[in-house]
Design a protein around this motif. Sequence first.
Motif, PDB file in Angstrom:
ATOM      1  N   VAL A  27       0.839  -1.196   0.000  1.00  8.67           N
ATOM      2  CA  VAL A  27       0.000   0.000   0.000  1.00  8.67           C
ATOM      3  C   VAL A  27       0.878   1.251   0.000  1.00  8.67           C
ATOM      4  CG1 VAL A  27      -1.711   1.318   1.306  1.00  8.67           C
ATOM      5  CG2 VAL A  27      -1.924  -1.172   1.146  1.00  8.67           C
ATOM      6  N   VAL A  28       1.888   1.252   0.873  1.00  5.91           N
ATOM      7  CA  VAL A  28       2.810   2.388   0.967  1.00  5.91           C
ATOM      8  C   VAL A  28       3.584   2.549  -0.338  1.00  5.91           C
ATOM      9  CG1 VAL A  28       4.876   3.276   2.143  1.00  5.91           C
ATOM     10  CG2 VAL A  28       3.022   2.272   3.479  1.00  5.91           C
ATOM     11  N   TYR A  75       1.254   4.015  -3.007  1.00  2.00           N
ATOM     12  CA  TYR A  75       1.011   5.433  -2.710  1.00  2.00           C
ATOM     13  C   TYR A  75       2.252   6.269  -3.043  1.00  2.00           C
ATOM     14  CZ  TYR A  75      -0.013   9.740  -0.183  1.00  2.00           C
ATOM     15  OH  TYR A  75      -0.204  11.062   0.140  1.00  2.00           O
ATOM     16  N   SER A 128       2.760   6.511  -6.922  1.00  5.07           N
ATOM     17  CA  SER A 128       1.720   7.256  -7.641  1.00  5.07           C
ATOM     18  C   SER A 128       1.568   8.696  -7.171  1.00  5.07           C
ATOM     19  CB  SER A 128       0.370   6.533  -7.517  1.00  5.07           C
ATOM     20  OG  SER A 128       0.030   6.355  -6.156  1.00  5.07           O
ATOM     21  N   MET A 129       1.858   8.969  -5.890  1.00  3.32           N
ATOM     22  CA  MET A 129       1.603  10.305  -5.342  1.00  3.32           C
ATOM     23  C   MET A 129       2.857  11.091  -4.964  1.00  3.32           C
ATOM     24  SD  MET A 129      -1.666  10.234  -5.589  1.00  3.32           S
ATOM     25  CE  MET A 129      -2.103  11.757  -4.760  1.00  3.32           C
TER      26      MET A 129
END
Length: 497
Positions: free
Chosen positions: A304-305, A308, A311-312
């Motif tokens: 998840v990290v 993220y 992508s961010m």
Amino acid sequence: MKKRKFPTAQTILLIIAAMVALLTWIVPAGKYDTLSYNATENTFIIHGSEKETSLKATQETLNNLDVKIPLEKFTSGDIWKPINIPNTYKKLKAQPQGILDFIKSPIKGIVEAADIIFLVLIIGGLIGIMNLTGAFDAGISWMANALKGREFILIIVVTFLISLGGTTFGLAEETIAFYPILIPVFLAAKYDAMVALASIYLGSSIGTMFSTINPFSVIIASDAAGLNWTTGFTVRLIMYVIGTLICILYILFYAKRVKKDPSKSVIYSQKEEIEQLFGNTTNSTIKLTTRLRLIIIIFSLCFVVMVYGVSMLKWWFIEMTSVFLVGAILIGIIANIKESVFVDTFVKGASDLLGVALIVGIARGITVLMNDGLISDTMLYYASNMTNGMNKGLFINAMLYIYGGLSFFIPSSSGMAVLTMPIMSPLADGVGIGREAVVNAYQFGMGLFAFINPTGLILASLAIVKVGYDKWLKFVMPLVLILIVFTMIALTISVYI
């Protein structure tokens, strides 16, 4: 007579490297001048074959160079790699790559690909620690029981989610982490390892092929073509939905047949070997305790990290690798693993993926040979001249195959975009179609060939599953042919409506 085995991935790549080295003796050497932006001095640097020139960073400079890209694409950092300048191709003195260059190419490739190689090795270490805790066994056993009778949901969910990562932020190299985790889950669901491989690799490939907002392909390619990335978005979105559906249905059809009769599996001869390698956790006696649940949560959070961050936060391999290293240490602490046992297990886990890491390095070495032999730009120059005088439909389909061919030599999507788009996209003006059609042809052509491209990720992925390239081709070629027909029809329609 003893049946000959198909060569290993490493041997296939070394054969390709030898052929590429031979090409450098045949294909004329040549290079385009490149343009890069110096943010510190607000200047453009032109890198020529003989000298470097500095020019004021203005739109007028770009226009004079016939680079049809808005200035803000450079100043904002959207284009951060050097781009090829149109009409600057020059033949250069041949740089044929000899036996010594061929021998050195895998080593140079390993050095150049060190970032992804370390990611692979650290992931291997993390998998080793997870296996030691027993969390995988307990979690997979629980999932197998929970999905009993509805195992097909696993195929749909995994393929769709990975394709979603591919279309949004270019989930590709990162999927190497998923194979050791998900293969036991699919085996527990009574599928073969090919179903797991297909769900992960095809999901990633179809997602990146029909990228909608992927910054590493569609956005950088649109920028390099002088377009807003939203131009052509509708076509890409429709193609993504239909393409993903085709892949899921193809995998489901194969999976249903294999579950009904395991002997129908393309890799049936390896059934026992693969089950032994990845373990049979269906009847695991390990209970899913609170501690093991926490370990699985920490492990899942690593991904998840990572997603993220990429992508961010514009993370890349160093940051991604750090996430998995920290995750392994946290899991070691929670599982109360002794320091010496932790180190030994981590190193052994990393060594299990050393073969995969070497494949990545050898594949990169092929690109090194082409760059040192100065033939990559020559291939691009002749490819761009092939489309002269074509009508719309023929032109766009020719571009599809040209990009498929070029991706053998330039498997990087962002590298392909900045090197080719300033040369290729203006060709659309001459046949009276929008430049977004060339951006789409670039994506679709690279994506189609990625399903089987030996210089891409497929050989590294197959090495993890211990499946031969010949078995993969037997499995995937009918799907590739279906997608080729679908893509050609869609591209043709898109330039005439």
